[in-house]
Design an enzyme around this catalytic site. Structure first.
Site, PDB file in Angstrom:
ATOM      1  N   LYS A  99       5.759 -12.939  -1.628  1.00 12.08           N
ATOM      2  CA  LYS A  99       5.274 -13.759  -2.735  1.00 12.08           C
ATOM      3  C   LYS A  99       3.765 -13.913  -2.605  1.00 12.08           C
ATOM      4  O   LYS A  99       3.143 -13.458  -1.655  1.00 12.08           O
ATOM      5  CB  LYS A  99       5.931 -15.148  -2.727  1.00 12.08           C
ATOM      6  N   SER A 122      10.048  -8.985  -8.542  1.00 18.66           N
ATOM      7  CA  SER A 122       9.455 -10.322  -8.584  1.00 18.66           C
ATOM      8  C   SER A 122       7.941 -10.309  -8.453  1.00 18.66           C
ATOM      9  O   SER A 122       7.291 -11.312  -8.763  1.00 18.66           O
ATOM     10  CB  SER A 122      10.055 -11.200  -7.482  1.00 18.66           C
TER      11      SER A 122
END
Length: 276
Positions: A101, A40
């Site tokens: 993230k 990701s």
């Protein structure tokens, strides 16, 4: 004949308990290791990277301590907001598993995606094409998924790589970082979303393969994440393994990606874009 000294088991247990408390304190309040389990955050972080996360830059919440679960209490002790562009580790709002993230939106910001381009507070964030990035194929990065197998190639030197299109995003502060945008997806277009007070907006750098704040929690995403779920800031990699290790210790050296050791994870800062 000298009498054999008896082991002081109580003293030994006290020493072990003290050592455990020291490890717990460092892991909970100073820094902890982290492992990248997915793609990701490509292209900057690849599956198998190990890194250090500092716990103190943003203060502490009831989710800061390691290995224990405390009732969630609003607010942070010695709290400070992250900066846009920081790579952060957070706890999922559903299962409290650690995720990594990039911080995109702060309280009061309006975040929107239009045809794969990020818009922040009504202004398009510059997205500049860069030369493609080559990721050497390994058990951790194989490019065999039907959605990305088209990017798997053999270079003239005989090395098989995933050659991904790459872009550079530059935030209004001048912070820049690389992202992947491989093909159209539903999350390439979102309505304008205002980050509520006490929350943050996060996105993965691999925009086509990240369950982040663009998705509601009931769909496996992070939604607008409460600031209490912020764990810490990613600082640097320590080492990386390509997934080819076995029980044989001789395989460990060959699995090391030497070029990925001690890479800074702090975003680059250049001059902010000129205003019109």
């Amino acid at each position: 004949m000298t009498e054999k000294k008896k082991t002081d088991w109580v003293g030994e247990l006290k020493q072990l308990a003290l050592l455990g408390l020291i490890v717990f304190g460092i892991h909970s309040f100073i820094a902890k290791p982290f492992f990248i389990p997915s793609e990701s955050m490509l292209p900057g972080l690849v599956t198998g990277d190990r890194l250090i996360v500092s716990k103190y830059p943003y203060g502490y919440s009831t989710m800061s301590p390691s290995w224990i679960s405390l009732p969630t209490v609003p607010g942070r002790l010695f709290g400070r907001l992250p900066e846009r562009g920081d790579v952060v580790v957070i706890k999922s709002p559903i299962d409290h598993v650690d995720y990594i993230k990039r911080l995109i939106g702060l309280p009061g910001d309006t975040v929107e995606m239009r045809d794969g381009q990020l818009w922040l507070n009504g202004v398009a964030v510059p997205k500049t094409p860069l030369p493609p990035v080559d990721l050497v194929v390994s058990p951790n990065t194989d490019c065999l998924d039907p959605a990305v197998v088209q990017y798997r190639i053999v270079r003239p030197d005989g090395v098989t790589v995933c050659r991904y299109p790459r872009y550079r995003e530059t935030l209004p502060s001048g912070v820049s970082y690389d992202v992947l945008d491989l093909f159209p997806t539903p999350q390439d277009n979102t309505p304008p979303m205002i980050v509520p007070e006490g929350h943050i907006f996060l996105m993965g750098d691999n925009r086509d393969n990240s369950e982040d704040s663009r998705f509601p929690a009931e769909m496996g995403g992070l939604a607008m994440l409460p600031i209490e779920n912020l764990v810490g800031r990613a600082e640097f990699t320590t080492f990386s393994l390509d997934g080819s290790t076995t029980l044989n210790p001789l395989s460990w050296w060959g699995a090391l990606r030497g070029d990925r050791a001690f890479m800074s994870l702090r975003p680059q800062v250049s001059a902010p874009p000129a205003k019109n």
